[in-house]
Design a protein around this motif. Sequence first.
Motif, PDB file in Angstrom:
ATOM      1  N   CYS A 113       5.542 -19.125   2.976  1.00 50.90           N
ATOM      2  CA  CYS A 113       4.415 -19.944   3.451  1.00 50.90           C
ATOM      3  C   CYS A 113       3.426 -20.212   2.318  1.00 50.90           C
ATOM      4  O   CYS A 113       3.491 -19.621   1.253  1.00 50.90           O
ATOM      5  N   HIS A 114       2.477 -21.089   2.619  1.00 51.69           N
ATOM      6  CA  HIS A 114       1.358 -21.337   1.710  1.00 51.69           C
ATOM      7  C   HIS A 114       0.139 -20.576   2.216  1.00 51.69           C
ATOM      8  O   HIS A 114      -0.279 -20.770   3.349  1.00 51.69           O
ATOM      9  N   VAL A 115      -0.404 -19.716   1.381  1.00 52.03           N
ATOM     10  CA  VAL A 115      -1.629 -19.003   1.733  1.00 52.03           C
ATOM     11  C   VAL A 115      -2.734 -19.483   0.797  1.00 52.03           C
ATOM     12  O   VAL A 115      -2.536 -19.568  -0.410  1.00 52.03           O
ATOM     13  N   GLU A 116      -3.865 -19.848   1.391  1.00 50.43           N
ATOM     14  CA  GLU A 116      -5.019 -20.224   0.561  1.00 50.43           C
ATOM     15  C   GLU A 116      -6.176 -19.284   0.895  1.00 50.43           C
ATOM     16  O   GLU A 116      -6.428 -19.001   2.064  1.00 50.43           O
ATOM     17  N   THR A 117      -6.863 -18.832  -0.127  1.00 54.08           N
ATOM     18  CA  THR A 117      -7.978 -17.904   0.067  1.00 54.08           C
ATOM     19  C   THR A 117      -9.265 -18.509  -0.476  1.00 54.08           C
ATOM     20  O   THR A 117      -9.246 -19.578  -1.101  1.00 54.08           O
ATOM     21  N   ILE A 118     -10.337 -17.809  -0.295  1.00 57.27           N
ATOM     22  CA  ILE A 118     -11.651 -18.255  -0.774  1.00 57.27           C
ATOM     23  C   ILE A 118     -11.618 -18.548  -2.279  1.00 57.27           C
ATOM     24  O   ILE A 118     -12.332 -19.422  -2.765  1.00 57.27           O
ATOM     25  N   GLU A 119     -10.741 -17.867  -2.992  1.00 50.01           N
ATOM     26  CA  GLU A 119     -10.665 -18.077  -4.438  1.00 50.01           C
ATOM     27  C   GLU A 119     -10.203 -19.488  -4.791  1.00 50.01           C
ATOM     28  O   GLU A 119     -10.351 -19.921  -5.933  1.00 50.01           O
ATOM     29  N   MET A 161       0.821  -1.193   0.000  1.00 46.28           N
ATOM     30  CA  MET A 161       0.000   0.000   0.000  1.00 46.28           C
ATOM     31  C   MET A 161       0.859   1.248   0.000  1.00 46.28           C
ATOM     32  O   MET A 161       0.662   2.156  -0.780  1.00 46.28           O
ATOM     33  N   SER A 162       1.818   1.291   0.921  1.00 46.29           N
ATOM     34  CA  SER A 162       2.615   2.520   0.966  1.00 46.29           C
ATOM     35  C   SER A 162       3.726   2.453  -0.067  1.00 46.29           C
ATOM     36  O   SER A 162       4.163   1.377  -0.459  1.00 46.29           O
ATOM     37  N   ASP A 163       4.164   3.609  -0.495  1.00 41.48           N
ATOM     38  CA  ASP A 163       5.188   3.650  -1.528  1.00 41.48           C
ATOM     39  C   ASP A 163       6.573   3.533  -0.917  1.00 41.48           C
ATOM     40  O   ASP A 163       7.525   3.180  -1.571  1.00 41.48           O
ATOM     41  N   VAL A 164       6.652   3.869   0.375  1.00 36.56           N
ATOM     42  CA  VAL A 164       7.958   3.858   1.028  1.00 36.56           C
ATOM     43  C   VAL A 164       8.236   2.517   1.659  1.00 36.56           C
ATOM     44  O   VAL A 164       7.317   1.802   2.070  1.00 36.56           O
ATOM     45  N   ASN A 165       9.534   2.172   1.703  1.00 39.60           N
ATOM     46  CA  ASN A 165       9.971   0.984   2.428  1.00 39.60           C
ATOM     47  C   ASN A 165       9.255  -0.298   2.042  1.00 39.60           C
ATOM     48  O   ASN A 165       8.907  -1.103   2.889  1.00 39.60           O
ATOM     49  N   THR A 166       9.018  -0.466   0.761  1.00 41.90           N
ATOM     50  CA  THR A 166       8.419  -1.739   0.383  1.00 41.90           C
ATOM     51  C   THR A 166       9.514  -2.783   0.258  1.00 41.90           C
ATOM     52  O   THR A 166      10.696  -2.458   0.094  1.00 41.90           O
ATOM     53  N   MET A 167       9.120  -4.029   0.365  1.00 45.77           N
ATOM     54  CA  MET A 167      10.074  -5.104   0.111  1.00 45.77           C
ATOM     55  C   MET A 167       9.359  -6.211  -0.639  1.00 45.77           C
ATOM     56  O   MET A 167       8.130  -6.293  -0.628  1.00 45.77           O
ATOM     57  N   GLN A 168      10.137  -7.012  -1.326  1.00 41.75           N
ATOM     58  CA  GLN A 168       9.506  -8.090  -2.079  1.00 41.75           C
ATOM     59  C   GLN A 168       9.283  -9.285  -1.161  1.00 41.75           C
ATOM     60  O   GLN A 168      10.202  -9.718  -0.466  1.00 41.75           O
ATOM     61  N   ILE A 169       8.069  -9.755  -1.164  1.00 43.56           N
ATOM     62  CA  ILE A 169       7.740 -10.903  -0.322  1.00 43.56           C
ATOM     63  C   ILE A 169       7.280 -12.031  -1.235  1.00 43.56           C
ATOM     64  O   ILE A 169       6.438 -11.836  -2.103  1.00 43.56           O
ATOM     65  N   GLU A 170       7.885 -13.192  -1.042  1.00 44.91           N
ATOM     66  CA  GLU A 170       7.554 -14.354  -1.867  1.00 44.91           C
ATOM     67  C   GLU A 170       6.797 -15.379  -1.039  1.00 44.91           C
ATOM     68  O   GLU A 170       7.188 -15.680   0.084  1.00 44.91           O
ATOM     69  N   PHE A 171       5.731 -15.885  -1.579  1.00 44.79           N
ATOM     70  CA  PHE A 171       4.983 -16.947  -0.898  1.00 44.79           C
ATOM     71  C   PHE A 171       4.161 -17.694  -1.932  1.00 44.79           C
ATOM     72  O   PHE A 171       4.139 -17.326  -3.109  1.00 44.79           O
ATOM     73  N   THR A 172       3.517 -18.762  -1.494  1.00 48.93           N
ATOM     74  CA  THR A 172       2.680 -19.527  -2.417  1.00 48.93           C
ATOM     75  C   THR A 172       1.230 -19.164  -2.170  1.00 48.93           C
ATOM     76  O   THR A 172       0.739 -19.297  -1.047  1.00 48.93           O
ATOM     77  N   LEU A 173       0.576 -18.663  -3.212  1.00 48.27           N
ATOM     78  CA  LEU A 173      -0.803 -18.207  -3.058  1.00 48.27           C
ATOM     79  C   LEU A 173      -1.711 -19.115  -3.871  1.00 48.27           C
ATOM     80  O   LEU A 173      -1.592 -19.182  -5.103  1.00 48.27           O
ATOM     81  N   ASN A 174      -2.552 -19.827  -3.194  1.00 51.59           N
ATOM     82  CA  ASN A 174      -3.480 -20.764  -3.851  1.00 51.59           C
ATOM     83  C   ASN A 174      -2.724 -21.674  -4.825  1.00 51.59           C
ATOM     84  O   ASN A 174      -3.157 -21.905  -5.950  1.00 51.59           O
ATOM     85  N   GLY A 175      -1.565 -22.125  -4.365  1.00 53.54           N
ATOM     86  CA  GLY A 175      -0.792 -23.083  -5.138  1.00 53.54           C
ATOM     87  C   GLY A 175       0.175 -22.471  -6.125  1.00 53.54           C
ATOM     88  O   GLY A 175       0.974 -23.180  -6.738  1.00 53.54           O
ATOM     89  N   THR A 176       0.132 -21.161  -6.315  1.00 48.05           N
ATOM     90  CA  THR A 176       0.988 -20.523  -7.306  1.00 48.05           C
ATOM     91  C   THR A 176       2.063 -19.677  -6.618  1.00 48.05           C
ATOM     92  O   THR A 176       1.732 -18.849  -5.760  1.00 48.05           O
ATOM     93  N   PRO A 177       3.336 -19.876  -7.005  1.00 49.83           N
ATOM     94  CA  PRO A 177       4.391 -19.028  -6.430  1.00 49.83           C
ATOM     95  C   PRO A 177       4.108 -17.562  -6.767  1.00 49.83           C
ATOM     96  O   PRO A 177       3.783 -17.237  -7.907  1.00 49.83           O
ATOM     97  N   THR A 178       4.207 -16.704  -5.769  1.00 46.97           N
ATOM     98  CA  THR A 178       3.783 -15.318  -5.928  1.00 46.97           C
ATOM     99  C   THR A 178       4.825 -14.392  -5.314  1.00 46.97           C
ATOM    100  O   THR A 178       5.402 -14.703  -4.277  1.00 46.97           O
ATOM    101  N   LYS A 179       5.062 -13.268  -6.009  1.00 55.27           N
ATOM    102  CA  LYS A 179       5.933 -12.235  -5.449  1.00 55.27           C
ATOM    103  C   LYS A 179       5.138 -10.955  -5.382  1.00 55.27           C
ATOM    104  O   LYS A 179       4.409 -10.637  -6.312  1.00 55.27           O
ATOM    105  N   VAL A 180       5.306 -10.216  -4.288  1.00 58.69           N
ATOM    106  CA  VAL A 180       4.581  -8.958  -4.188  1.00 58.69           C
ATOM    107  C   VAL A 180       5.446  -7.929  -3.467  1.00 58.69           C
ATOM    108  O   VAL A 180       6.184  -8.268  -2.549  1.00 58.69           O
ATOM    109  N   ASP A 181       5.385  -6.681  -3.952  1.00 56.67           N
ATOM    110  CA  ASP A 181       6.139  -5.607  -3.311  1.00 56.67           C
ATOM    111  C   ASP A 181       5.216  -4.818  -2.411  1.00 56.67           C
ATOM    112  O   ASP A 181       4.353  -4.073  -2.893  1.00 56.67           O
TER     113      ASP A 181
END
Lengths: 157, 731
Positions: free
Chosen positions: A75-81, A1-21
Motif C-alpha cells: 500500500c501507499h502510506v503517507e505521514t505528516i512528514e 518491535m519484537s525480536d521473534v517472528n518478524t517478517m519483511q513488509i514492503e510498502f510505499t512510504l511518503n512516495g519511497t519504496p520501503t522495506k521493514v522487518d
Amino acid sequence: MSDVNTMQIEFTLNGTPTKVDVAPMDRLLDTLRYALGLTGSKEGCGEGECGACTVYLDGVPVNACLVPTFQVRGCHVETIESIPHESLDAMLTSGATQCGACTPGVVMTACWLNRHPELSKTHSVRELMAGNLCRCTGYDGIIDGIECEQRTKSSTL
Amino acid sequence: MRRLEGISKLTGQMQYVDDIHVEGCLWGMTVRSPSPRGRIREIRFGNAVDWSQCVVVDHRDIPGPNEVFLIERDQPVLASDYTRHIHEPVVLIAHESREVCRAAVADVQVIVDEEPAALEYRVLPKPEEVQRGNDNVLKTLKIEKGDVEGALANAAHVVEGVYETGAQEHVYIETQGMIAWVEDGVVITKGSMQCPYYVVNALKHALAREESGVRVIQAPTGGGFGGKEDYPSHLALHAALLALKANRPVKMIYERSEDMAATTKRHPSRVRHRSGFDAQGKLVAQDIDVAIDGGAYVTLSPVVLSRGIIHAGGPYACEHVRINGRTVLTNSVPYGAFRGFGAPQTLFALERHMDVCALAMDMDPVELRRINLIRDGQTTATGQVINDGTDRAAILDKAASLIGLKSKCDEHASFNATHPYLRRGTGIAVFFHGAGFTGSGEVALKSRVRIAGLPDGRVEVLTSSTEMGQGALTVFTTLAADRLGLEPKDIIVAEPDTARVPNSGPTVASRTAMVVGRLVERACDDLQQRVGLDDGARGDVVRDAIAMWHRNNEGKALYGEAIYEKPPGINWDDTNYTGDAYGTFAWAAYAAEVEIDLRTFSARVTDFVAVQEIGSVINETLARGQIQGGVVQGIGWALLEECVQERGAMKNCQLTNYIIPTSDDVPPIRVVFLENPYEYGAQGAKGIGELPMDGPGPAIANAIAQAIGVSADVLPLTPERLMTMMDSAHV
Ligand code: FES
Ligand code: FES
C-alpha cells in the motif's frame, strides 16, 4: 518491535519504496515511530479515539494505532512528514496549534479535507474534524485555519 | 507575532520525550497496588518472564528518604509495607523490550491484607477508616470578616444551597513521560513537565544528592493543565531509580489508561452557601463551607483549598463573610493541580447559587449581580481593597447583551412552550481570578530570571518557565525583543535545563507572562545597565554595546538579572487569612446558550460568550486561544466529563468512555478582551491561563436550569444526571 517472528513488509512510504522487518501484528504507529524513525505521528490514546496518529493509507485517513503493519503490504502510506510546509501558513496564523501533541493528526485530517472540497458541501468543518481531539485550542484556531485555507483555495481557482 | 515553534509543531518535527531516541535505552514500567488500603504482605514474582533479564526496583533501592518532596513528605516514592490507594506504585521494572516489560508487570502480584478504606469525603469516616487525626481532615482554612450570624439574623432574605462538582481528568494529549540517565555521576532526567525545579527538589531529597548531582531538562511538553505540575516528580524519581540500578538510560512513557487511572485529577468538591440579602437584594452576609476530596496524600491540596476559599465569595462586595474550608483524606488516587486550582469549584457553587438566590427573591439574575459587584474602594472576602479602575458592570453587561440574555428570553419561552422535545435557555456567570501565587507565595518563591548578552550581540532569555502550549516561548521573545528594540530573531529562549537556567518558579498559577515576563523585562533593563546603556536604549545600540562588552571582556559571561520584588502596598497575613491575596485579579463574565434534547437528555452549548479584563493583551491570537481552550475544557467539565470511581480509582480510564469535547460538541467561542493595563505585569498583562476554567460551569448550569427548571447543582450535567434531576423536579 519484537525480536521473534518478524517478517519483511514492503510498502510505499511518503512516495519511497520501503522495506521493514517487524512482527506482522505490530501497530503501524510503532513501526513508523520506532522502526522507521518517523516520530511525527503521535500516540494520544492507542485506541482510535484521539486521531493524533492519523496517516493516509492509500489516500484515506486512518488511525495508525489501529492498523497492524502487515495490512499495509503493497500500500501507499503517507505521514505528516510528507506534508509541504507552505500549506500550513493559515493554520499557523489562526492559532491551530498550542501544545502540538494533537497537531500532526489534525494537520493530516485538515489537509485531506482540503484535497476533498466536495465534503465541505455536505458537512461542516466542525463535523469533519470531530475525529481529532484537541485539549488546548478549543478548536476555533483549527477550524478558522482550515476555513481560511479553503477560502484562499477557492478564490484562486 | 505568530507562535514561534508553530511550524515545527504543525509539521510534526517537534521532538517530545517519546520521540527522542536514546541509544541503549530500556523501557521502564510500574507495578501498582491493587487495593485502596492495607498492609502489603507479599510481592510475588511469577515465571512468565526471565527475571534475570529485568531490572527490578523497590523501596529498598531508594538511596535517601522514601518521600516525594512537596508540601508535606507523607507520600512515598514507592509503597513499602503499606498502601493507601489503588494504583500506588510499588515495584518498578525495566527491560529492553516494551512487550517483555509489560509481560513482567503483569507477572507480579502485590498481595495486600486489606483494611477498611475511607472513600467518601462528604461524610465523617467510621472509626476504622480514620487514618489522620480523628477525622481524616488534612487541612482546614478559614476566612472571617464582620459578624455573619448577626447579619444573617437581620437579613430580609436568607437563601441556602449545596453544590457539588466531580473529579476531572486533564487529558493532555501527550501522556506523562520521562527519560533518566546518569552522566559523569550526575542523575539527569528529561521529560514532559511544567516545573523543572520541583523535580530537582524531589530528586535531591529521595536520591540523597546535592543540587550539583541532579539535572532536570524539560522536553517539549504536549499539554499540562496542572497535571504536569507535581506528578513528573514521581515519574522522574522512578525513571532515575531504574537508571541508577540498570546503569543504563531508562524511558518511561505512560499509556493513556495508566495515565488516566494513576495520575492526579481535579478535586471533587461540595460547597454549602447560606446568603443573606437586604430587601433590595444587596448581599449582607455570606456563610460558605467548602469541602474537597484530597485523596490519599497531602500533595498540593492545602494550596488548592486556599485558592478555592479565597475565590469562594466571588467578585462581590459583602461586609460579613465566613468561609470555612477543609480538605479530607480518602483512600482515592491523590487529587492534584488542575487549571483553576480550586477556584472553578467554588465559583461554580457561588455563581449557580446567585441564580438560585435571584429566583428565590424574584429578581433578575443580572441585576442581582450588578448591584452586588465589587466597586473600587470596596473589599473582597479577605479584606483586599480593590482599586483598579476596572468597570466590572460593563463586563457583565457586555456578556449579557452579546448572548442576548434579555432578547432571547421571550424567544426561548415560546420555543420551549411549543417544541415537542427541545428546550433552550441562557445563563451567565461573573467571576474573578487571582493571578500568581496566593498570599506571600511569590515572595517566598524569590523567582529569578537571567538575560545573557551573547558575543554576537544577540540575547538569550534564561528561565525555568516551560512552554507547554500556552505560548511562553513566543511571549518571552516578544517581551525581550520589545524591551531591547531587537528583532525576534535576535532573541533566543533557552531550553529549561536546570544546569543552565535559574529558578524562575513553577509554570503554574497563570504567573508566567505576568510575573516571570515582568522579570524578563527587568532583567533586560539590568543587562542594558551592565553594558553602560540606559533603559531607553534600543536596537543596534544595544546589540553593539553587548558585542563591544564581549570584545573588552573576552571569555567572560554577560548577564542581566532580576529577582522578584512584590509590588508596593501588597500585604498578606497568612495566620488570619486577611489582606491582599493576589497582586491583581482578572475579571470576567461568561454567558452560555444551551439546548437540551428531552429524548436523550443531552445538553449542548449552542453559543458561548467570554468577556474578560486581563490587563493588556500581549498577543491576541495566543490569548484568545487560551480562553477558547479553557472554555471548552470547562464545557467538558460541565456536561461530559465524569470520572466514574470504583474503590477510589477511575474506572473509565480510556478516551472511549471518558468523553471530552470534540469540535462538533462545541460552538465557536466568542472572546472579548477589555484592556486595563496592570502596572506590575509585563507590558501591563495580568494572568490569563486559568481564568477561562471558572466561568463555563456555572453559566451552563444556569442556562440549563432556566431551560428545564432543574436544580443543576451538580457537575457534570451528563444525560444520566439530567434525567435524574428532571424526574425529581417533576414529581
Ligand atoms: S493514538 Fe491513534 S487514535 Fe489516538
Ligand atoms: S494543541 Fe494541545 S492538544 Fe491540540
